[in-house]
Scaffold this motif. Sequence first.
Motif, short mmCIF file in Angstrom:
data_model
loop_
_atom_site.label_atom_id
_atom_site.label_comp_id
_atom_site.label_asym_id
_atom_site.label_seq_id
_atom_site.Cartn_x
_atom_site.Cartn_y
_atom_site.Cartn_z
N THR A 198 75.88 68.00 7.92
CA THR A 198 75.99 67.83 9.47
C THR A 198 75.91 68.89 10.15
O THR A 198 76.09 70.06 9.64
N GLU A 199 75.17 69.11 11.29
CA GLU A 199 75.14 70.19 12.00
C GLU A 199 74.04 71.23 11.30
O GLU A 199 74.60 72.58 11.57
N GLU B 171 84.28 58.36 9.58
CA GLU B 171 83.15 59.04 10.45
C GLU B 171 83.18 60.44 10.33
O GLU B 171 84.24 61.01 10.25
N VAL B 172 82.00 61.09 10.59
CA VAL B 172 81.83 62.60 10.77
C VAL B 172 81.38 62.61 12.23
O VAL B 172 80.47 62.04 12.91
N GLU B 173 82.03 63.92 12.87
CA GLU B 173 81.49 64.15 14.19
C GLU B 173 82.31 65.50 14.45
O GLU B 173 83.35 65.67 14.31
N GLU C 88 72.42 62.50 7.59
CA GLU C 88 73.04 63.33 8.67
C GLU C 88 74.32 62.56 9.04
O GLU C 88 74.21 61.16 9.30
N ASP C 89 75.29 63.29 8.96
CA ASP C 89 76.77 62.66 9.39
C ASP C 89 77.23 61.61 8.73
O ASP C 89 78.14 60.65 8.98
N CYS D 136 81.74 68.42 13.35
CA CYS D 136 82.13 69.17 12.14
C CYS D 136 83.43 68.72 11.56
O CYS D 136 84.06 69.52 10.84
#
Length: 105
Positions: free
Chosen positions: A32-33, A54-56, A14-15, A58
């Motif tokens: 993600t999500e 980094e992923v946050e 995830e992410d 979307c």
Amino acid sequence: MTFVRACGLSELSEDTPKRVELDGTPVSVVHTEGEVYAIYDICSHANVSLSEGEVEDCQIECWLHGSSFDLRTGKPSGLPATRPVPVYPVKIEGDDVLVSLSQES
């Protein structure tokens, strides 16, 4: 539309972006999500791999200059990037993450 296997769903955290190469095209695959996205892995501002960012919310962030790109549309949400990057259709079959290099947007 032709889909090719990019990776296994079980290989994705995830992410955490995963870089794959499909027919010579660098692609970042992101879970993600609750969804899986595929986006061109090179920042449109600098020749930098987005999968190292980094992923946050979307968004995937370019680690070098901080531009973020929407995983759904490829559009940048902040400077210095002003041009979107391609995003690609994804489908899941069992544990296989399949990606089509036909651009979704």
